[in-house]
Design a protein around this motif. Structure first.
Motif, PDB file in Angstrom:
ATOM      1  N   THR A   1       0.920  -1.273   0.048  1.00 35.10           N
ATOM      2  CA  THR A   1       0.015  -0.050   0.043  1.00 35.10           C
ATOM      3  C   THR A   1       1.018   1.241  -0.010  1.00 35.10           C
ATOM      4  O   THR A   1       0.480   2.276  -0.772  1.00 35.10           O
ATOM      5  CB  THR A   1      -1.018  -0.118   1.182  1.00 35.10           C
ATOM      6  N   THR A   2       1.958   1.320   0.570  1.00 38.66           N
ATOM      7  CA  THR A   2       2.870   2.592   0.914  1.00 38.66           C
ATOM      8  C   THR A   2       3.416   2.705  -0.666  1.00 38.66           C
ATOM      9  O   THR A   2       3.743   3.835  -0.967  1.00 38.66           O
ATOM     10  CB  THR A   2       3.948   2.402   1.855  1.00 38.66           C
ATOM     11  N   SER A   3       3.756   1.448  -1.311  1.00 35.46           N
ATOM     12  CA  SER A   3       4.266   1.783  -2.628  1.00 35.46           C
ATOM     13  C   SER A   3       3.468   2.507  -3.522  1.00 35.46           C
ATOM     14  O   SER A   3       3.906   2.922  -4.640  1.00 35.46           O
ATOM     15  CB  SER A   3       4.826   0.433  -3.131  1.00 35.46           C
ATOM     16  N   LEU A   4       2.172   2.374  -3.161  1.00 31.58           N
ATOM     17  CA  LEU A   4       1.101   2.901  -4.273  1.00 31.58           C
ATOM     18  C   LEU A   4       0.537   4.270  -3.588  1.00 31.58           C
ATOM     19  O   LEU A   4      -0.529   5.106  -4.449  1.00 31.58           O
ATOM     20  CB  LEU A   4      -0.085   2.048  -4.473  1.00 31.58           C
ATOM     21  N   ARG A   5       0.960   4.701  -2.534  1.00 30.29           N
ATOM     22  CA  ARG A   5       0.416   5.924  -1.790  1.00 30.29           C
ATOM     23  C   ARG A   5       0.953   7.312  -2.717  1.00 30.29           C
ATOM     24  O   ARG A   5       2.202   7.353  -2.928  1.00 30.29           O
ATOM     25  CB  ARG A   5       0.930   5.943  -0.635  1.00 30.29           C
ATOM     26  N   ARG A   6       0.113   8.248  -2.738  1.00 32.85           N
ATOM     27  CA  ARG A   6       0.423   9.430  -3.523  1.00 32.85           C
ATOM     28  C   ARG A   6       0.886  10.382  -2.141  1.00 32.85           C
ATOM     29  O   ARG A   6       1.878  11.124  -2.375  1.00 32.85           O
ATOM     30  CB  ARG A   6      -0.626  10.086  -4.011  1.00 32.85           C
ATOM     31  N   ASP A   7       0.305  10.166  -0.990  1.00 32.15           N
ATOM     32  CA  ASP A   7       0.854  10.938   0.015  1.00 32.15           C
ATOM     33  C   ASP A   7       1.726  10.054   0.855  1.00 32.15           C
ATOM     34  O   ASP A   7       1.844   9.080   0.608  1.00 32.15           O
ATOM     35  CB  ASP A   7      -0.426  11.127   1.047  1.00 32.15           C
ATOM     36  N   GLU A   8       2.761  10.735   1.544  1.00 30.88           N
ATOM     37  CA  GLU A   8       3.807   9.964   2.295  1.00 30.88           C
ATOM     38  C   GLU A   8       3.260   9.190   3.542  1.00 30.88           C
ATOM     39  O   GLU A   8       2.265   9.823   4.109  1.00 30.88           O
ATOM     40  CB  GLU A   8       4.997  10.703   2.625  1.00 30.88           C
ATOM     41  N   ALA A   9       3.567   8.035   3.664  1.00 29.38           N
ATOM     42  CA  ALA A   9       3.259   7.278   4.852  1.00 29.38           C
ATOM     43  C   ALA A   9       3.474   8.087   6.123  1.00 29.38           C
ATOM     44  O   ALA A   9       2.942   7.500   7.268  1.00 29.38           O
ATOM     45  CB  ALA A   9       3.794   5.780   4.695  1.00 29.38           C
ATOM     46  N   ALA A  10       4.562   8.783   6.102  1.00 32.37           N
ATOM     47  CA  ALA A  10       5.086   9.396   7.437  1.00 32.37           C
ATOM     48  C   ALA A  10       3.811  10.429   8.021  1.00 32.37           C
ATOM     49  O   ALA A  10       3.816  11.000   8.914  1.00 32.37           O
ATOM     50  CB  ALA A  10       6.460  10.030   7.269  1.00 32.37           C
ATOM     51  N   PHE A  11       3.381  10.913   6.736  1.00 32.27           N
ATOM     52  CA  PHE A  11       2.029  11.857   7.315  1.00 32.27           C
ATOM     53  C   PHE A  11       0.573  11.569   7.352  1.00 32.27           C
ATOM     54  O   PHE A  11      -0.085  12.366   7.402  1.00 32.27           O
ATOM     55  CB  PHE A  11       2.160  13.115   6.182  1.00 32.27           C
ATOM     56  N   SER A  12       0.698  10.213   7.305  1.00 36.34           N
ATOM     57  CA  SER A  12      -0.782   9.739   7.382  1.00 36.34           C
ATOM     58  C   SER A  12      -0.814   8.641   8.357  1.00 36.34           C
ATOM     59  O   SER A  12       0.150   7.705   8.250  1.00 36.34           O
ATOM     60  CB  SER A  12      -1.013   9.062   5.912  1.00 36.34           C
ATOM     61  N   SER A  13      -1.972   8.194   9.172  1.00 34.75           N
ATOM     62  CA  SER A  13      -1.944   7.349  10.014  1.00 34.75           C
ATOM     63  C   SER A  13      -2.983   6.195   9.563  1.00 34.75           C
ATOM     64  O   SER A  13      -3.269   4.995   9.954  1.00 34.75           O
ATOM     65  CB  SER A  13      -2.721   7.663  11.257  1.00 34.75           C
ATOM     66  N   LYS A  14      -3.267   6.476   8.042  1.00 33.01           N
ATOM     67  CA  LYS A  14      -4.243   5.373   7.426  1.00 33.01           C
ATOM     68  C   LYS A  14      -3.402   4.318   6.735  1.00 33.01           C
ATOM     69  O   LYS A  14      -2.559   4.728   6.067  1.00 33.01           O
ATOM     70  CB  LYS A  14      -5.132   6.218   6.611  1.00 33.01           C
ATOM     71  N   LEU A  15      -3.933   3.233   6.649  1.00 28.50           N
ATOM     72  CA  LEU A  15      -3.132   2.027   5.909  1.00 28.50           C
ATOM     73  C   LEU A  15      -3.474   2.004   4.715  1.00 28.50           C
ATOM     74  O   LEU A  15      -2.534   1.931   3.808  1.00 28.50           O
ATOM     75  CB  LEU A  15      -3.249   0.602   6.518  1.00 28.50           C
ATOM     76  N   PHE A  16      -4.880   2.165   4.535  1.00 27.94           N
ATOM     77  CA  PHE A  16      -5.106   2.527   2.850  1.00 27.94           C
ATOM     78  C   PHE A  16      -5.605   3.759   2.492  1.00 27.94           C
ATOM     79  O   PHE A  16      -6.015   4.635   3.313  1.00 27.94           O
ATOM     80  CB  PHE A  16      -6.447   1.538   2.679  1.00 27.94           C
ATOM     81  N   THR A  17      -5.423   4.113   1.317  1.00 27.05           N
ATOM     82  CA  THR A  17      -5.848   5.450   0.759  1.00 27.05           C
ATOM     83  C   THR A  17      -6.357   5.568  -0.520  1.00 27.05           C
ATOM     84  O   THR A  17      -6.091   4.673  -1.292  1.00 27.05           O
ATOM     85  CB  THR A  17      -4.600   6.367   0.965  1.00 27.05           C
ATOM     86  N   SER A  18      -7.125   6.394  -1.048  1.00 26.61           N
ATOM     87  CA  SER A  18      -7.765   6.439  -2.176  1.00 26.61           C
ATOM     88  C   SER A  18      -6.878   7.332  -3.079  1.00 26.61           C
ATOM     89  O   SER A  18      -6.948   7.396  -4.366  1.00 26.61           O
ATOM     90  CB  SER A  18      -9.135   7.163  -2.281  1.00 26.61           C
ATOM     91  N   ARG A  19      -5.669   7.855  -2.535  1.00 24.90           N
ATOM     92  CA  ARG A  19      -4.839   8.899  -3.349  1.00 24.90           C
ATOM     93  C   ARG A  19      -3.634   7.850  -3.636  1.00 24.90           C
ATOM     94  O   ARG A  19      -2.542   7.826  -3.179  1.00 24.90           O
ATOM     95  CB  ARG A  19      -4.142   9.851  -2.534  1.00 24.90           C
ATOM     96  N   LEU A  20      -3.907   7.233  -5.031  1.00 22.44           N
ATOM     97  CA  LEU A  20      -3.006   6.039  -5.453  1.00 22.44           C
ATOM     98  C   LEU A  20      -2.271   6.444  -6.665  1.00 22.44           C
ATOM     99  O   LEU A  20      -2.656   7.528  -7.343  1.00 22.44           O
ATOM    100  CB  LEU A  20      -3.556   4.684  -5.837  1.00 22.44           C
TER     101      LEU A  20
END
Length: 823
Positions: free
Chosen positions: A30-49
């Protein structure tokens, strides 16, 4: 028929274990597909891919910073363009300029799209501002109706609680307005004026002091005494420290100056005494006897001074070295003064007297200095003793006062505990008043502009402040928490709108300046390239300015606000209650992200080269290890020779020690071999392969165990048919041992591919890095917060191992004796 019942706890345990095991894998994907950085988000899944991280690794984009730097290299004709012809350079510059134009045009288009989407969102929310206001007010009113406040009677406890709440509040403050009616009812004083308010507070104070039984005043008085004691202690400690420093300086003077000087004078006096004994043996006499009265008087004076010092220093046990020096000096002086009558007529005695006359002033000076130093030390030690006694008394006072304050505070705490419930009721009254004011303020909202957003933000701040100070998790807390959650999107939108209002104009100005600079470059690049082709070094100031715009102006004026706006737009997609604006928010997020990728300075990497290095090293190491182990294991399985049993055990014992502990020896060996065989040295893949060829014994023992399971009758039948020992090995044993050889090959390949420590020691050039070493580089330095890039690299790096495993899978499950035809 017996039917087994499933154990529900076993299934729950297995599901939990599987979830724990798979969580890191899910996070990486999921982190490899995130548009936002994992360091700034507490969510495991996101719609910003996005697949941008994979694009940056597989085929890095030549964006604006790269093109501007590349254009400068072309015009200056430096590597890798130093061998290009003039026509080739012009064609390349024209092509790069067109790409820059395309990027600038794309930025303008995407910025306009983002601005249009923002205007749509802003227009929609303003059109629905009444609905937003009504929804928020309704939530606030429901919250207000859920507040149940018990009646407060006019009692001493309630008066004291009211005093505690209002004692720190100013006249006409929110708390005063909320509790004004109650305050006037309790005190009977009109609090509409400042004087009336202060008079009412004084009236309440009497109730509190009565309840506190004077402990509040005792605490203040005792605290003043304690502060005075601490202040005096601090002053005395400073004096004590200064005196200690003076004593230490005096001791240093005694040790470094006085005692060495006394020793030198003692040596001189000892030499004079030796000379005195020699004079006794001389025969030459003087016709005039020497007048030694002055000499005797001086010696006597020095001895008297020494006696006085020694008597005064009787109680100074710590100055034994000085005492010993003075005692030895006294002995020499006493010896010098004895029996001088028979020496007066000696010719050389006058020389002795003259020498002492030269030495005497030095002796008197050092003795006086010693006296002054000792006197100053005695005075300071006396003062130190007095200060020390006073400090001890003050420490006792401090301890007693602290204990008293603790006792008084305990009493006050008990009183305040009784007042806790009335205070909570009063805080609820204040909160209700603030809610009423907030609702009144929100009712005046006409649109969804900046000033209106401030009203919503103020309402949200009121709710949060009370929720953070609330004392129990009840229905009211749940309602407040729900209201905060419902209103959070407004705060996100306010931040989003404030950031979005700033950067578009700055970005348009930057684009305009870039177009102007690009036009200037188009007019001049031909002449620059012609000069470079003639051997003249050329550097374009236009390109330098363009790089400053990309590297500095864009970062300082645009990127920070744009990144915040993009992140807030992504958050609003999940928070905003209107589905109609989510498409535009998603478009804003997408367009701003793409603009950032166009202008972002990306650090160069060699990901595919690192993977290729690992594949090459791992394949060679796995092939050599498997081949050597397959051949070496055969004699231990089939042949009988001396040391066969204990030889392989000895190899296994050596293998028990990790290879890292031999790294100093291996490093020195590679350093030595690299001088004669360059491709097997430090910072080479050949040297790394050589260092990895250490895991032989374990794999040889593994293959030997498999050989033991193959019937020897198969080889004997082949030998009977005319095969040699070697032919029976590679035509019979090797095909049958293919499963174990495949396993060994895979294990060695995977272990080598993932190894880090040895590679970190041997490899230094970044182009020689292996995958594991390169992956570590993605987690530090310029990539330290690029979690998306790091996880994408981790997943792509698994590809060679997955491919190899799948291609060899059929050999892993093949039969043990497939193809055997004889018994």
């Amino acid at each position: 028929m017996v039917q087994r019942r499933g154990n529900i706890f076993t299934h729950i345990f297995l599901i939990f274990i599987i979830a724990v095991i798979l969580f890191p894998v899910v996070w990486v994907v999921t982190t490899s597909l995130r548009r936002d950085e994992a360091a700034f988000s507490s969510k495991l899944f996101t719609s910003r891919l996005t697949l941008q991280h994979y694009r940056d690794l597989v085929a890095p984009e030549k964006n604006l910073p790269f093109l501007v730097q590349d254009l400068q290299a072309m015009i200056s004709k430096v590597k890798p363009y130093d061998t290009w012809s003039e026509e080739e350079l012009k064609d390349a510059v024209e092509s790069s300029i067109e790409k820059v134009k395309a990027y600038l045009s794309e930025t303008e288009t995407r910025l306009n799209d983002a601005v249009n989407s923002f205007e749509k969102v802003d227009a929609f929310l303003n059109d629905h501002s009444e609905e937003i206001k009504n929804r928020t007010i309704e939530e606030m009113r429901e919250l207000l109706s859920s507040i149940q406040i018990p009646d407060l009677s006019d009692s001493v406890e309630n008066r004291a609680a009211l005093y505690l709440v209002l004692s720190k509040e100013r006249y006409n403050s929110t708390a005063h307005k909320a509790l004004k009616e109650l305050l006037e009812r309790f005190t009977g004083v009109d609090t509409g004026t400042r004087d009336g308010y202060e008079k009412a507070i004084e009236s309440l104070k009497e109730s509190y002091e009565k309840l506190a039984d004077g402990y509040d005043g005792l605490i203040k008085e005792t605290q003043r005494e304690l502060n005075a004691v601490k202040e005096e202690m601090s002053s005395l400690r400073q004096q004590y420290s200064a005196l200690q420093d003076n004593v230490m300086e005096a001791n240093l003077v005694i040790e470094k100056d006085i005692i060495p000087e006394l020793e030198r004078i003692k040596i001189s006096l000892s030499e004079l005494n030796n000379l005195r004994e020699q004079i006794r043996q001389t025969a030459l006499r003087s016709p005039f006897p020497v007048n030694d009265e002055e000499f005797s008087r001086n010696v006597s004076e020095a001895v008297q001074m020494l006696n006085k010092f020694l008597n005064e220093m009787g109680s100074f046990a710590e100055y034994d070295s000085l005492k010993n020096s003075l005692v030895e000096l006294k002995k020499e002086l006493t010896k010098l003064s004895e029996g001088s009558e028979d020496l007066r007529n000696r010719l050389l005695f006058s020389d002795l007297v003259k020498i002492y006359e030269e030495l005497h002033p030095r002796l008197i000076r050092i003795l006086k200095e010693t006296a002054e130093t000792i006197a100053s030390i005695k005075d300071r030690i006396a003062v130190l003793n007095v200060l020390n006694e006073r400090l001890k008394d003050l420490e006792i006072q401090e301890k007693d006062l602290t204990a008293k304050i603790s006792e008084y505070q305990q009493k006050i705490s008990e009183v305040q505990q009784k007042l806790l419930e009335p205070q909570r009721t009063l805080n609820l009254i204040v909160f209700r008043y603030e809610l009423e004011k907030t609702i009144s303020s929100l009712e005046r909202v006409k649109a969804f502009k900046k000033t209106d957003l401030l009203r919503y933000s103020s309402a949200l701040k009121t709710l949060r402040n009370f929720m953070n100070s609330y004392w129990k998790k009840d229905e009211l807390y749940s309602r407040i928490s729900r209201a905060v959650k419902e209103m959070r999107w407004i705060e996100e939108y306010r931040d989003f709108a404030s950031k979005f209002d700033v950067f578009p104009e700055n970005l348009k100005a930057i684009l305009e300046e870039m177009h102007t600079s690009l036009s200037d470059l188009e007019r001049s690049y031909g002449d620059f390239i012609s000069l470079s082709s003639q051997g003249v070094y050329v550097s374009s100031s236009v390109l330098s300015r363009m790089y400053d715009i990309v590297k500095m102006d864009f970062v300082n004026k645009v990127r920070a606000n744009m990144s915040v706006a993009s992140r807030r737009a992504g958050n609003l997609i999940d928070l905003v209650p209107f589905s109609e604006v989510k498409k535009d928010l998603r478009n804003i997020d997408r367009e701003l992200f793409r603009i950032d990728q166009i202008w972002k300075q990306k650090t160069k990497h060699y990901f595919w080269l690192w993977v290729l290095n690992s594949v090459i090293v791992s394949l060679i190491v796995a092939f050599i290890t498997t081949t050597v182990c397959a051949i070496a294991a055969y004699p231990f399985s089939r042949m009988r020779f001396f040391g066969r049993r204990y030889g392989i055990m000895a190899l296994l014992l050596i293998q028990m020690f990790p290879g890292v502990i031999f790294m100093i020896a291996i490093y020195d060996l590679l350093n030595f071999m690299g001088k004669y065989i360059p491709f097997i040295g430090i910072d080479t893949l050949g040297g790394l392969i050589f260092a990895y060829l250490t895991n032989i014994a374990y794999n040889m023992y593994l293959i030997k165990g498999f050989y033991d399971t193959i019937p020897t009758s198969l080889e004997e039948a082949a030998i009977v048919d005319g095969a040699t020992r070697f032919q029976s090995f590679y035509k019979i044993i090797i095909p049958l041992a293919r499963p174990i050889l495949t396993v060994v090959f895979l294990l060695v390949f995977i272990g080598t591919f993932n190894e880090y420590v040895v590679a970190r020691i041997i490899l230094q050039n970044v182009r020689h890095y292996t995958y594991a070493l390169g992956l570590q580089a993605f987690a530090t330095g310029p990539y330290e917060t690029e979690w998306g890039l790091f996880t994408a690299a981790a997943l792509l790096g698994m590809t060679p191992m997955v491919i190899l495993f799948l291609s060899l899978q059929r050999y892993l499950v093949s039969g043990l004796t497939r193809g055997a035809v004889k018994e």
